[in-house]
Design a protein around this motif. Sequence first.
Motif, PDB file in Angstrom:
ATOM      1  N   UNK A  83       0.832  -1.207   0.000  1.00 14.38           N
ATOM      2  CA  UNK A  83       0.000   0.000   0.000  1.00 14.38           C
ATOM      3  C   UNK A  83       0.866   1.257   0.000  1.00 14.38           C
ATOM      4  N   UNK A  84       2.117   1.111  -0.458  1.00 14.19           N
ATOM      5  CA  UNK A  84       2.990   2.287  -0.514  1.00 14.19           C
ATOM      6  C   UNK A  84       2.433   3.339  -1.461  1.00 14.19           C
ATOM      7  N   UNK A  85       1.726   2.886  -2.495  1.00 13.06           N
ATOM      8  CA  UNK A  85       0.992   3.787  -3.391  1.00 13.06           C
ATOM      9  C   UNK A  85      -0.491   3.546  -3.128  1.00 13.06           C
ATOM     10  N   UNK A  86      -1.106   4.399  -2.334  1.00 14.04           N
ATOM     11  CA  UNK A  86      -2.491   4.148  -1.915  1.00 14.04           C
ATOM     12  C   UNK A  86      -3.466   4.178  -3.080  1.00 14.04           C
ATOM     13  N   UNK A  87      -3.083   4.807  -4.171  1.00 12.40           N
ATOM     14  CA  UNK A  87      -3.987   4.866  -5.322  1.00 12.40           C
ATOM     15  C   UNK A  87      -3.975   3.566  -6.124  1.00 12.40           C
ATOM     16  N   UNK A  88      -2.985   2.707  -5.864  1.00 10.00           N
ATOM     17  CA  UNK A  88      -2.899   1.450  -6.608  1.00 10.00           C
ATOM     18  C   UNK A  88      -2.345   0.344  -5.713  1.00 10.00           C
ATOM     19  N   UNK A  89      -3.043  -0.017  -4.642  1.00 15.81           N
ATOM     20  CA  UNK A  89      -2.573  -1.110  -3.789  1.00 15.81           C
ATOM     21  C   UNK A  89      -2.528  -2.413  -4.577  1.00 15.81           C
ATOM     22  N   UNK A  90      -1.542  -3.244  -4.281  1.00 15.35           N
ATOM     23  CA  UNK A  90      -1.319  -4.433  -5.104  1.00 15.35           C
ATOM     24  C   UNK A  90      -0.890  -5.608  -4.248  1.00 15.35           C
ATOM     25  N   UNK A  91      -1.498  -6.758  -4.487  1.00 17.15           N
ATOM     26  CA  UNK A  91      -1.102  -7.970  -3.777  1.00 17.15           C
ATOM     27  C   UNK A  91       0.305  -8.387  -4.188  1.00 17.15           C
ATOM     28  N   UNK A  92       1.144  -8.666  -3.180  1.00 20.90           N
ATOM     29  CA  UNK A  92       2.521  -9.075  -3.470  1.00 20.90           C
ATOM     30  C   UNK A  92       2.854 -10.439  -2.900  1.00 20.90           C
ATOM     31  N   UNK A  93       2.049 -10.939  -1.958  1.00 18.29           N
ATOM     32  CA  UNK A  93       2.353 -12.234  -1.371  1.00 18.29           C
ATOM     33  C   UNK A  93       1.129 -12.908  -0.805  1.00 18.29           C
ATOM     34  N   UNK A  94       1.196 -14.239  -0.703  1.00 23.29           N
ATOM     35  CA  UNK A  94       0.079 -15.020  -0.175  1.00 23.29           C
ATOM     36  C   UNK A  94       0.617 -16.261   0.514  1.00 23.29           C
ATOM     37  N   UNK A  95       0.041 -16.593   1.646  1.00 18.58           N
ATOM     38  CA  UNK A  95       0.364 -17.835   2.344  1.00 18.58           C
ATOM     39  C   UNK A  95      -0.930 -18.552   2.695  1.00 18.58           C
ATOM     40  N   UNK A  96      -1.096 -19.725   2.122  1.00 20.83           N
ATOM     41  CA  UNK A  96      -2.274 -20.545   2.387  1.00 20.83           C
ATOM     42  C   UNK A  96      -2.260 -21.032   3.834  1.00 20.83           C
ATOM     43  N   UNK A  97      -3.432 -21.102   4.444  1.00 21.70           N
ATOM     44  CA  UNK A  97      -3.557 -21.720   5.757  1.00 21.70           C
ATOM     45  C   UNK A  97      -4.564 -22.852   5.668  1.00 21.70           C
ATOM     46  N   UNK A  98      -4.448 -23.859   6.535  1.00 20.44           N
ATOM     47  CA  UNK A  98      -5.320 -25.034   6.399  1.00 20.44           C
ATOM     48  C   UNK A  98      -6.750 -24.806   6.846  1.00 20.44           C
TER      49      UNK A  98
END
Length: 636
Positions: A106-121
């Motif tokens: 969210x460093x650029x609030x006008x274009x927030x972007x997913x950068x990582x994901x960790x699945x949980x069971x």
Amino acid sequence: MRTKVLSMSVLLALLGLTLRGAVSAQQADKVELVGQFGGGANGVAVRGDYAYIGVGPRLVVLDIASPTQPTLAGQTDVLAGIIRRVVVVGNHAYVADGMGLRIIDVSNVSAPEEVGFCDTPGSASEVAVDGGYAYIADGGSGLRVIKIADPSSPSEVGFLDTPGSATDVVVAGSYVYVADDSSGLRIIDISNPANPSEAGFLGVEDGAYALSLDVAGDYTYLGTQGYARLLIVDISDPANPTEIAQHTLGDLPMGVAVAGGYAYVTGYWDGGLLVIDISDPSAPSEHTFFDLPGSTGELVVAGEMAHIINVGYGLHIVSVDDPANPSEISVYTTPGGVGDVSIVGDYAYLAASQGLRVVDVSEPAHPGEVGFNAMPSAPIALDISGDRAFVAAGASGLRIVDISDPLNPSEVSFVDELHGANDVAVDGSYTYVSESSHTRSGLSIVDITDPPTPTELGFFDTPDRALGVAAAGDYAFLVDGDALRIIDVSDPVHPSQVGLYDEWGWFTGVAVRGDYAYVADNGTWYSSGGLRIIDVSNPAQPALVAFLVTLGNPSGMILQGSLAYVAARGSGVRIIDVADPANPKEVGYYDTPGDAQNVHVAGGYTYAADGSGGLFILRYPSPPFRVHIPLVVRSH
């Protein structure tokens, strides 16, 4: 648990391509996402001049530098899950979305972007962040510890399977405090994050369930349901937490926040904000109650403002400068969940949380709201005939809305005697409404010859909850419980049953074409859900032709050509080839992140009412994915 999605980034990188909005084969088959609109509000975090809220499957950033006028600053693309909780630390937002942990730049609030994901069971419902680790309340899978030093590659490093179902989590010092449903409060030592261990616990009485909590100083403030109470627990010795006081609440405590000698508690049934004086933790006393519409949930108190999520309405900003006299400063309204959809021309008409919403879908990739008509209770279903929308609005009955000007829909009349309107079908001069309330259940037949003065002509009682309805000629087809009832409505004043098909199941929706009725069977704990195809060529003797078990729990459907498009709740939209009614087969699907309840097809697009996920616009079949490799001819 919802099937998890694997990234296609490696494949795309190898091809040297990007594919915006791509979905993997585990999420969809032959169906692609085109656009999305709205969704229920859930989760809130505040940092500086910005509030971060979940709206369906998107993280939305609001500029709240002027609290009286919150404005949209930016939002993510559609994420794979429904956002439940949000925490912001530094340049990243950490999101629990039921599937796992998502990390958004969210460093650029006008274009927030997913950068990582960790699945949980389990079912990730809450997140807390501290010292390079994220701690996830993962439902039946307890506490999960995820290392987030590299936001692009989060990984689980430890876990503790709590005895209950972890619903909320707070980090304070070397301990994590978990609201663990029927197992009460669990205090977990995280001095070694890779090996969390239980330090102490406090049980709750039989019939009570720990739901929410906050920690301040030497005390944990634990909200419980079953017996709606706020428990105040001395945690100065984490190995021996001790309840020192409790305060009875009038509602389910969906959120608890402690600030400045007060506990702020939100409620599900009655909504609003309860302020409790805890200046003496051993003697809490109710300070005031501030009413808000709908169901209130997560909240954050920052400075003199309480930021409160309302699932159906959006974000309320309430001044608590004087805790005895809270006052609403502003509300940022979100579209809310979507229960049904119908398409006319360039417009989608939505049965949404607060009323009828009109969305311009002339550019399906960029849908936008253009009109709204508020209703006293959340609409459930709708049908459109001419320039009128007929809306089944639950406790507020049948509402009739003039949509001749889509930008300014206006209610022209209503039939509020129908206290539990669930579904509606219009055929000629009559509207057929399935109704179930504490006073009656069945089929209501309403004369709409003059829409400003609708009149109920007849009613047919059913023994179980009447849910779905369809009409064709002299017959109405009504599903209630495990039965499809065929009702002769040639005399609308005296409807009578002529045929019955019943079977183990829970029938929720019905569509009719030609000699066949297509029934959505939601299934039960002892029977599978799926699509039932019933021969109704002889209305007096309906007979099952085929039953196709589907993933999920079918709710509503629409027939288009040789295909049945089925809204299958948690399993999204399933597309069934019914060219041969005796041999239906699934030919495509899209697993929406919400709760697919109804579906409409128009102009080559599929519109799914995805509950808390909002409106999903899909295309089947999806265009083939092609890689063009130019032919190079070498001269000799």
